[in-house]
Motif scaffolding. Sequence first.
Motif, mmCIF file in Angstrom:
data_model
loop_
_atom_site.group_PDB
_atom_site.id
_atom_site.type_symbol
_atom_site.label_atom_id
_atom_site.label_comp_id
_atom_site.label_asym_id
_atom_site.label_seq_id
_atom_site.Cartn_x
_atom_site.Cartn_y
_atom_site.Cartn_z
ATOM 1 N N LYS A 1 6.062 -12.167 -0.574
ATOM 2 C CA LYS A 1 7.426 -11.637 -0.655
ATOM 3 C C LYS A 1 7.645 -10.846 -1.941
ATOM 4 C CE LYS A 1 9.581 -15.993 -2.177
ATOM 5 N NZ LYS A 1 9.530 -15.727 -3.582
ATOM 6 N N ASP A 2 6.952 -11.225 -3.023
ATOM 7 C CA ASP A 2 7.030 -10.463 -4.271
ATOM 8 C C ASP A 2 6.296 -9.129 -4.134
ATOM 9 O OD1 ASP A 2 8.289 -12.695 -5.572
ATOM 10 O OD2 ASP A 2 6.308 -13.598 -5.802
ATOM 11 N N ILE A 3 5.163 -9.156 -3.448
ATOM 12 C CA ILE A 3 4.370 -7.936 -3.252
ATOM 13 C C ILE A 3 5.195 -6.880 -2.519
ATOM 14 C CG2 ILE A 3 2.324 -7.002 -2.079
ATOM 15 C CD1 ILE A 3 0.963 -9.753 -2.762
ATOM 16 N N LEU A 4 6.024 -7.307 -1.576
ATOM 17 C CA LEU A 4 6.887 -6.374 -0.851
ATOM 18 C C LEU A 4 7.865 -5.667 -1.786
ATOM 19 C CD1 LEU A 4 7.629 -8.461 2.362
ATOM 20 C CD2 LEU A 4 6.148 -6.446 2.167
ATOM 21 N N ASP A 5 8.236 -6.321 -2.888
ATOM 22 C CA ASP A 5 9.129 -5.694 -3.867
ATOM 23 C C ASP A 5 8.370 -4.743 -4.797
ATOM 24 O OD1 ASP A 5 11.325 -7.108 -2.903
ATOM 25 O OD2 ASP A 5 11.035 -8.757 -4.320
ATOM 26 N N LEU A 6 7.057 -4.932 -4.917
ATOM 27 C CA LEU A 6 6.258 -4.150 -5.862
ATOM 28 C C LEU A 6 5.604 -2.916 -5.246
ATOM 29 C CD1 LEU A 6 4.539 -7.190 -7.596
ATOM 30 C CD2 LEU A 6 6.368 -5.764 -8.547
ATOM 31 N N LEU A 7 5.276 -2.999 -3.962
ATOM 32 C CA LEU A 7 4.583 -1.907 -3.284
ATOM 33 C C LEU A 7 5.448 -1.326 -2.171
ATOM 34 C CD1 LEU A 7 0.966 -3.369 -2.821
ATOM 35 C CD2 LEU A 7 1.737 -1.716 -4.536
ATOM 36 N N PRO A 8 5.307 -0.034 -1.891
ATOM 37 C CA PRO A 8 6.065 0.567 -0.795
ATOM 38 C C PRO A 8 5.421 0.329 0.570
ATOM 39 C CG PRO A 8 4.767 2.255 -1.893
ATOM 40 C CD PRO A 8 4.565 0.967 -2.680
ATOM 41 N N HIS A 9 4.203 -0.183 0.602
ATOM 42 C CA HIS A 9 3.454 -0.362 1.853
ATOM 43 C C HIS A 9 4.055 -1.471 2.713
ATOM 44 C CE1 HIS A 9 0.803 1.212 -1.274
ATOM 45 N NE2 HIS A 9 0.206 1.883 -0.309
ATOM 46 N N ARG A 10 3.905 -1.307 4.010
ATOM 47 C CA ARG A 10 4.349 -2.304 4.985
ATOM 48 C C ARG A 10 3.301 -2.378 6.085
ATOM 49 N NH1 ARG A 10 6.828 -3.187 1.187
ATOM 50 N NH2 ARG A 10 9.064 -3.406 0.904
ATOM 51 N N TYR A 11 3.438 -3.381 6.981
ATOM 52 C CA TYR A 11 2.531 -3.528 8.106
ATOM 53 C C TYR A 11 2.460 -2.207 8.864
ATOM 54 C CZ TYR A 11 0.493 -4.949 12.488
ATOM 55 O OH TYR A 11 -0.320 -5.023 13.575
ATOM 56 N N PRO A 12 1.299 -1.776 9.245
ATOM 57 C CA PRO A 12 0.001 -2.442 9.170
ATOM 58 C C PRO A 12 -0.826 -2.024 7.950
ATOM 59 C CG PRO A 12 -0.212 -0.571 10.618
ATOM 60 C CD PRO A 12 1.229 -0.595 10.118
ATOM 61 N N PHE A 13 -0.171 -1.447 6.941
ATOM 62 C CA PHE A 13 -0.940 -0.877 5.838
ATOM 63 C C PHE A 13 -0.858 -1.655 4.538
ATOM 64 C CE2 PHE A 13 -2.644 2.760 3.394
ATOM 65 C CZ PHE A 13 -3.726 3.021 4.204
ATOM 66 N N LEU A 14 -0.142 -2.761 4.495
ATOM 67 C CA LEU A 14 -0.111 -3.597 3.298
ATOM 68 C C LEU A 14 -1.375 -4.454 3.305
ATOM 69 C CD1 LEU A 14 1.319 -4.572 0.770
ATOM 70 C CD2 LEU A 14 2.569 -6.190 2.193
ATOM 71 N N GLN B 1 -4.125 -0.650 -3.939
ATOM 72 C CA GLN B 1 -2.846 -1.357 -3.884
ATOM 73 C C GLN B 1 -2.792 -2.447 -4.949
ATOM 74 O OE1 GLN B 1 -1.781 -2.637 0.107
ATOM 75 N NE2 GLN B 1 -2.221 -0.612 0.956
ATOM 76 N N THR B 2 -3.901 -3.145 -5.142
ATOM 77 C CA THR B 2 -3.965 -4.171 -6.183
ATOM 78 C C THR B 2 -3.758 -3.527 -7.550
ATOM 79 O OG1 THR B 2 -5.457 -5.491 -4.805
ATOM 80 C CG2 THR B 2 -5.394 -6.023 -7.152
ATOM 81 N N GLY B 3 -4.384 -2.367 -7.768
ATOM 82 C CA GLY B 3 -4.167 -1.622 -9.006
ATOM 83 C C GLY B 3 -2.722 -1.188 -9.161
ATOM 84 N N GLY B 4 -2.084 -0.826 -8.055
ATOM 85 C CA GLY B 4 -0.668 -0.462 -8.097
ATOM 86 C C GLY B 4 0.192 -1.616 -8.572
ATOM 87 N N ILE B 5 -0.122 -2.814 -8.111
ATOM 88 C CA ILE B 5 0.617 -3.995 -8.555
ATOM 89 C C ILE B 5 0.405 -4.201 -10.056
ATOM 90 C CG2 ILE B 5 0.844 -6.508 -8.355
ATOM 91 C CD1 ILE B 5 -0.023 -6.151 -5.372
ATOM 92 N N LEU B 6 -0.839 -4.028 -10.515
ATOM 93 C CA LEU B 6 -1.137 -4.158 -11.942
ATOM 94 C C LEU B 6 -0.269 -3.210 -12.771
ATOM 95 C CD1 LEU B 6 -2.929 -5.177 -14.339
ATOM 96 C CD2 LEU B 6 -4.502 -3.326 -13.763
ATOM 97 N N VAL B 7 -0.182 -1.963 -12.355
ATOM 98 C CA VAL B 7 0.604 -0.978 -13.105
ATOM 99 C C VAL B 7 2.096 -1.302 -13.039
ATOM 100 C CG1 VAL B 7 1.283 1.460 -13.232
ATOM 101 C CG2 VAL B 7 -1.121 0.836 -12.875
ATOM 102 N N VAL B 8 2.613 -1.550 -11.844
ATOM 103 C CA VAL B 8 4.048 -1.811 -11.683
ATOM 104 C C VAL B 8 4.469 -3.050 -12.479
ATOM 105 C CG1 VAL B 8 5.847 -2.440 -10.017
ATOM 106 C CG2 VAL B 8 4.200 -0.639 -9.467
ATOM 107 N N LYS B 9 3.650 -4.091 -12.441
ATOM 108 C CA LYS B 9 3.977 -5.316 -13.186
ATOM 109 C C LYS B 9 3.781 -5.133 -14.692
ATOM 110 C CE LYS B 9 4.689 -9.108 -12.064
ATOM 111 N NZ LYS B 9 5.950 -9.861 -12.083
ATOM 112 N N SER B 10 2.895 -4.213 -15.102
ATOM 113 C CA SER B 10 2.638 -3.999 -16.522
ATOM 114 C C SER B 10 3.722 -3.170 -17.199
ATOM 115 C CB SER B 10 1.289 -3.303 -16.723
ATOM 116 O OG SER B 10 0.218 -4.144 -16.351
ATOM 117 N N ILE B 11 4.297 -2.221 -16.469
ATOM 118 C CA ILE B 11 5.311 -1.332 -17.054
ATOM 119 C C ILE B 11 6.542 -1.235 -16.150
ATOM 120 C CG2 ILE B 11 3.661 0.024 -18.439
ATOM 121 C CD1 ILE B 11 3.899 2.218 -16.180
ATOM 122 N N PRO B 12 7.181 -2.350 -15.835
ATOM 123 C CA PRO B 12 8.282 -2.318 -14.856
ATOM 124 C C PRO B 12 9.441 -1.409 -15.269
ATOM 125 C CG PRO B 12 8.246 -4.405 -16.022
ATOM 126 C CD PRO B 12 6.986 -3.682 -16.401
#
Length: 154
Positions: A12-25, A73-84
């Motif tokens: 549920k947190d990942i959904l707030d961090l990434l724009p991707h949704r099923y079937p591409f998350l 996508q994992t890298g995207g989470i790293l960036v978004v969480k690092s510099i919110p």
Amino acid sequence: MKQPALGEIVSKDILDLLPHRYPFLLVDRVLEFAPLDHIKAVKGVTLNEPFFQGHFPAYPVMPGVLILEALAQTGGILVVKSIPQQMQDKIFLFTGIEKVRFRQSVFPGDLLHLEVKYLKHKLNLWKIQGVAKVGGKKVAEGLLTAAVVDREDG
């Protein structure tokens, strides 16, 4: 129901961090995160994945490009969480890959471990090192680049 550990990033947190949704998350859970350093996440690969209908029906193998996308996508989470604070109205877009190697196939039932290490960034361009593993064995690796750009909703 078990509550997530302090700092653990769940679906549920990942959904707030990434724009991707099923079937591409392609990230289910983050196991470890250190800002501007590294992130470890997992993707449970199931036979229900839509890409297995055509890749390949008699021999289902996860496409290598989707393993790379899971790392991005994992890298995207790293960036978004690092510099919110800098990510307001921005999006993290995959821009390139280098030195990619596929070492082993990924099949339904595998737990894909995604490990991304921050390498550097300059202005809006980011470089990360990604490694995907199954059962402790490397299945794919590569250098990925991405850009943080204005989100254009419309």
